[in-house]
Design an enzyme around this catalytic site. Sequence first.
Site, PDB file in Angstrom:
ATOM      1  CG  ASP A 184      -1.939   1.047   1.272  1.00  0.00           C
ATOM      2  OD1 ASP A 184      -2.827   0.979   0.414  1.00  0.00           O
ATOM      3  OD2 ASP A 184      -1.885   1.940   2.135  1.00  0.00           O
ATOM      4  CD  GLU A 215      -2.074   2.336  -3.621  1.00  0.00           C
ATOM      5  OE1 GLU A 215      -3.143   2.871  -3.867  1.00  0.00           O
ATOM      6  OE2 GLU A 215      -1.498   2.478  -2.528  1.00  0.00           O
TER       7      GLU A 215
HETATM    8  C1  NOJ Z   1      -4.478   2.925  -0.846  1.00  0.00           C
HETATM    9  C2  NOJ Z   1      -5.573   1.968  -0.485  1.00  0.00           C
HETATM   10  O1  NOJ Z   1      -5.886   1.201  -1.622  1.00  0.00           O
HETATM   11  C3  NOJ Z   1      -6.724   2.813   0.001  1.00  0.00           C
HETATM   12  O2  NOJ Z   1      -7.900   2.075   0.153  1.00  0.00           O
HETATM   13  C4  NOJ Z   1      -6.306   3.477   1.291  1.00  0.00           C
HETATM   14  O3  NOJ Z   1      -7.311   4.358   1.710  1.00  0.00           O
HETATM   15  C5  NOJ Z   1      -5.017   4.288   1.106  1.00  0.00           C
HETATM   16  N1  NOJ Z   1      -4.034   3.588   0.350  1.00  0.00           N
HETATM   17  C6  NOJ Z   1      -4.405   4.609   2.440  1.00  0.00           C
HETATM   18  O4  NOJ Z   1      -3.908   3.449   3.032  1.00  0.00           O
END
Ligand code: NOJ
Length: 535
Positions: A201, A275
């Site tokens: 993440d 990500e």
């Molecule tokens: C990306 C995640 O996919 C999302 O759902 C989240 O709110 C943010 N990062 C913060 O962790």
Amino acid sequence: MKSAPWWKEATIYQIYPRSFFDSNGDGEGDLPGVTSKLDYVKSLGVDAIWLSPFYTSPNKDGGYDVANPRDVDPRFGNLEDAKELIAQAHKRNLRVIADIVPNHFSDQHEWFQAALNSKRGSKERERFHFYDANEDGTPPNNWISLFGGPSWTQVADGQFYLHLFDSSQPDLNWDNPEVNEDFEQTLRFWIDLGVDGFRIDVAHGLVKEDVLKNHPDPQGLSNALRLDVAMDAEKRNALLLTVPYFDRQGVHEIYRKWRKLFDSYVGRDIMAVAEAWVHPPVNATRYVRADELHQVFNFDLLTAEFDSKVLFDVVERSISLNATVNALPTWALSNHDSPRVASRIGEEQARALALFVFGLPGSTYVFAGQELGLPDGQLQDSDRQDPTFFRTNGAIKGRDGARVPLPWSGETTPFGFSTAKPWLPISQSWKDLTIENELADPKSSLHLYRSALELRKEFLVGTGGITWLESSQHGHKNNSLLSYSRGSITVVMNLSDSAKEYEATGKLVIVSAGTVEAQDGKKVIPARSTAWFMA
Ligand code: NOJ
């Protein structure tokens, strides 16, 4: 010959555990619920599941606010349930990818609680980004949180802490070796428990620089980072080059260390996907250099218009940029943070695009419910739970629409998802979209996904790159068609609202909608559909 690692051209099914299947009648999905439905998952023809966070969490941001990254939140079950899920997945030859959240913790994590109870300058505060207020009492800088509002929250003694997301998600200080050590422990914990990989993440956000400097245009930057604000592309691109808290060089040092850790599990083929929303797009390739991570998400298809030029550019760019570091691209049409593809571009278009993408080299991510053609859930403001909705005083509706639980069976809501009231309401209008109904209908989206993923595995995985046959860049023959060949398959997508003739040789193996007629030696591809032909 050594066979390719499992993740190289995998199809990965993203499960949002809270919305998948409720096994204990509390209105929320859980880990035993996922385990009980693994036969269904397997029947889709996917290779792996990615589970969105299920760790101990006050759940202010759908579990991306982690209070203990090495335990399971009671709402989802316990560690034994996690072990059982992994064991049952492995029994079916499905790999398991856990979602880890290294950019921030929940404010309920014991470290943050200790920081609140410690003095300024203490080692407890050094694990986060605590700073004194400016002389005039304002926060250390003018950054805006990605969920809206200031990026800083003040604590009792007057110091501020940094949070790029909600105030309940304090950012960790990755310059602190303790943070590094703790995350290595977390990675090892889950690998030892059996997981096969990680989705990282906010992978681009860990390292912060210039934390005490103001940004010249924080509101502009905040708009540029959001995808739903209309903004001139040049302006957006220029602003995205100025993000002070993303994509710093230091993040790559972290992933080099992690790669060594993964590779030390010889024979396990542990993978990680980043990500990373970075700009310019070439920067994404740095995350998948040979000594770093295995995959990086390409988010372009989450926002791309259903337009041949746009789609050609996205596909071509992603394939060619990844090739510069010897990596393969990833493809995703939906996830838990974006509007569902069927709502965004239309149901038929979504099927056509899926079939187009399933032929491409690299890994494909499918968000649970996408295979059914689910639209976004229609919610009242009183149903909403996304912190973005609250932090913007309702100006931004947030991401709950994509997170509505799955309809499994029966005639009335909540369609077998739960015996209780589901945590987000499932519209009665989803009656025909239940898994039960779609299984019974050979023309359903579900059957299309199953057949396509089977054909993909049999005829396409491992067959190398694509050759474009028809695109806006190739002679402008027909802007409404996009076509490529790969291995023995020719893929043709008709993006227009009328049927189009196309000179495709070979036998039709699958079409996303309607029927393909043969006419004057040509094939007639139905409107808004994709067809595959086999030589
Ligand atoms: C990306 C995640 O996919 C999302 O759902 C989240 O709110 C943010 N990062 C913060 O962790």
